[in-house]
Scaffold this motif. Structure first.
Motif, PDB file in Angstrom:
ATOM      1  N   THR A   1       6.005 -59.459   2.004  1.00 49.05           N
ATOM      2  CA  THR A   1       6.555 -60.026   0.791  1.00 49.05           C
ATOM      3  C   THR A   1       5.424 -60.574  -0.067  1.00 49.05           C
ATOM      4  O   THR A   1       4.640 -61.396   0.395  1.00 49.05           O
ATOM      5  CB  THR A   1       7.562 -61.140   1.084  1.00 49.05           C
ATOM      6  OG1 THR A   1       8.671 -60.598   1.831  1.00 49.05           O
ATOM      7  CG2 THR A   1       8.094 -61.734  -0.207  1.00 49.05           C
ATOM      8  N   LEU A   2       5.340 -60.078  -1.282  1.00 50.40           N
ATOM      9  CA  LEU A   2       4.364 -60.585  -2.240  1.00 50.40           C
ATOM     10  C   LEU A   2       5.036 -61.623  -3.140  1.00 50.40           C
ATOM     11  O   LEU A   2       6.229 -61.508  -3.440  1.00 50.40           O
ATOM     12  CB  LEU A   2       3.841 -59.451  -3.118  1.00 50.40           C
ATOM     13  CG  LEU A   2       3.199 -58.265  -2.403  1.00 50.40           C
ATOM     14  CD1 LEU A   2       2.682 -57.264  -3.436  1.00 50.40           C
ATOM     15  CD2 LEU A   2       2.084 -58.718  -1.492  1.00 50.40           C
ATOM     16  N   SER A   3       4.243 -62.579  -3.568  1.00 55.52           N
ATOM     17  CA  SER A   3       4.726 -63.570  -4.516  1.00 55.52           C
ATOM     18  C   SER A   3       3.778 -63.651  -5.699  1.00 55.52           C
ATOM     19  O   SER A   3       2.577 -63.409  -5.559  1.00 55.52           O
ATOM     20  CB  SER A   3       4.826 -64.944  -3.855  1.00 55.52           C
ATOM     21  OG  SER A   3       5.811 -64.953  -2.854  1.00 55.52           O
ATOM     22  N   CYS A   4       4.351 -63.992  -6.838  1.00 52.77           N
ATOM     23  CA  CYS A   4       3.559 -64.194  -8.049  1.00 52.77           C
ATOM     24  C   CYS A   4       3.980 -65.518  -8.656  1.00 52.77           C
ATOM     25  O   CYS A   4       5.152 -65.695  -9.013  1.00 52.77           O
ATOM     26  CB  CYS A   4       3.785 -63.048  -9.024  1.00 52.77           C
ATOM     27  SG  CYS A   4       2.991 -63.260 -10.630  1.00 52.77           S
ATOM     28  N   ALA A   5       3.043 -66.429  -8.745  1.00 54.82           N
ATOM     29  CA  ALA A   5       3.295 -67.730  -9.355  1.00 54.82           C
ATOM     30  C   ALA A   5       2.829 -67.692 -10.804  1.00 54.82           C
ATOM     31  O   ALA A   5       1.669 -67.358 -11.071  1.00 54.82           O
ATOM     32  CB  ALA A   5       2.568 -68.820  -8.590  1.00 54.82           C
TER      33      ALA A   5
ATOM     34  N   SER B   1       9.094 -62.417  -6.630  1.00 56.77           N
ATOM     35  CA  SER B   1       8.748 -61.967  -5.292  1.00 56.77           C
ATOM     36  C   SER B   1       9.095 -60.496  -5.122  1.00 56.77           C
ATOM     37  O   SER B   1      10.110 -60.026  -5.653  1.00 56.77           O
ATOM     38  CB  SER B   1       9.496 -62.779  -4.237  1.00 56.77           C
ATOM     39  OG  SER B   1       9.135 -64.139  -4.300  1.00 56.77           O
ATOM     40  N   LEU B   2       8.267 -59.813  -4.383  1.00 54.33           N
ATOM     41  CA  LEU B   2       8.504 -58.404  -4.078  1.00 54.33           C
ATOM     42  C   LEU B   2       8.548 -58.259  -2.561  1.00 54.33           C
ATOM     43  O   LEU B   2       7.514 -58.351  -1.906  1.00 54.33           O
ATOM     44  CB  LEU B   2       7.400 -57.521  -4.661  1.00 54.33           C
ATOM     45  CG  LEU B   2       7.586 -56.020  -4.464  1.00 54.33           C
ATOM     46  CD1 LEU B   2       8.763 -55.526  -5.316  1.00 54.33           C
ATOM     47  CD2 LEU B   2       6.315 -55.264  -4.838  1.00 54.33           C
ATOM     48  N   LYS B   3       9.744 -58.049  -2.036  1.00 56.63           N
ATOM     49  CA  LYS B   3       9.894 -57.840  -0.594  1.00 56.63           C
ATOM     50  C   LYS B   3       9.837 -56.348  -0.337  1.00 56.63           C
ATOM     51  O   LYS B   3      10.617 -55.580  -0.913  1.00 56.63           O
ATOM     52  CB  LYS B   3      11.208 -58.422  -0.085  1.00 56.63           C
ATOM     53  CG  LYS B   3      11.402 -58.213   1.422  1.00 56.63           C
ATOM     54  CD  LYS B   3      12.563 -58.975   1.963  1.00 56.63           C
ATOM     55  CE  LYS B   3      12.797 -58.676   3.432  1.00 56.63           C
ATOM     56  NZ  LYS B   3      11.583 -58.923   4.253  1.00 56.63           N
ATOM     57  N   MET B   4       8.930 -55.938   0.509  1.00 56.71           N
ATOM     58  CA  MET B   4       8.693 -54.526   0.771  1.00 56.71           C
ATOM     59  C   MET B   4       8.971 -54.212   2.230  1.00 56.71           C
ATOM     60  O   MET B   4       8.382 -54.837   3.122  1.00 56.71           O
ATOM     61  CB  MET B   4       7.250 -54.164   0.415  1.00 56.71           C
ATOM     62  CG  MET B   4       6.909 -54.458  -1.042  1.00 56.71           C
ATOM     63  SD  MET B   4       5.216 -54.052  -1.455  1.00 56.71           S
ATOM     64  CE  MET B   4       4.384 -55.337  -0.539  1.00 56.71           C
TER      65      MET B   4
END
Length: 120
Positions: A19-23, A80-83
């Motif tokens: 899971t990527l996150s971007c703040a 968030s990008l859950k892959m």
């Protein structure tokens, strides 16, 4: 000053998940669509997914095939990008970007990127 800071990249085995996150900061987050792009060595940058500002709907690249979920939290100014089901061909630098609208071809700002490596 607009800032987009990605986190969550790393090394994962084929079939695994990340899971990527971007703040985001420095702008009215809820008013903008937020996109994820990726770029692998020797390849052009491509759209992974974009989540709209109005209803949270998303549009994805054809290669996603239901494996990735892009969500936003306007209360935390994060996306968030859950892959899932990651494959070696998903290895790339993943970038967060700000857009007026998802169909737009113009990204206003970019994060610094986070590397994902999927081992076979």
């Amino acid at each position: 000053q607009v800032q987009l800071v990605e986190s969550g990249g790393g090394l994962v085995q084929s079939g695994g998940s990340l899971t990527l996150s971007c703040a985001a900061s420095g702008f009215a987050f809820a008013d903008y669509s937020m996109a994820w792009f990726r770029q692998a060595p020797g390849k052009e940058r491509e759209l992974v997914s974009c989540v709209s500002s109005d209803d949270g709907s998303t549009r994805e690249g054809d290669f996603v095939k239901g494996r990735f979920t892009n969500t936003r939290d306007n209360s935390k100014n994060t996306v968030s990008l859950k892959m899932n089901s990651l494959q070696p061909e998903d290895s790339a630098i993943y970038y967060c970007a700000r857009r007026y609208y998802c169909p737009s071809h113009v990204s206003l700002d970019w994060g610094q990127g986070t590397q994902i490596t999927v081992s076979s």
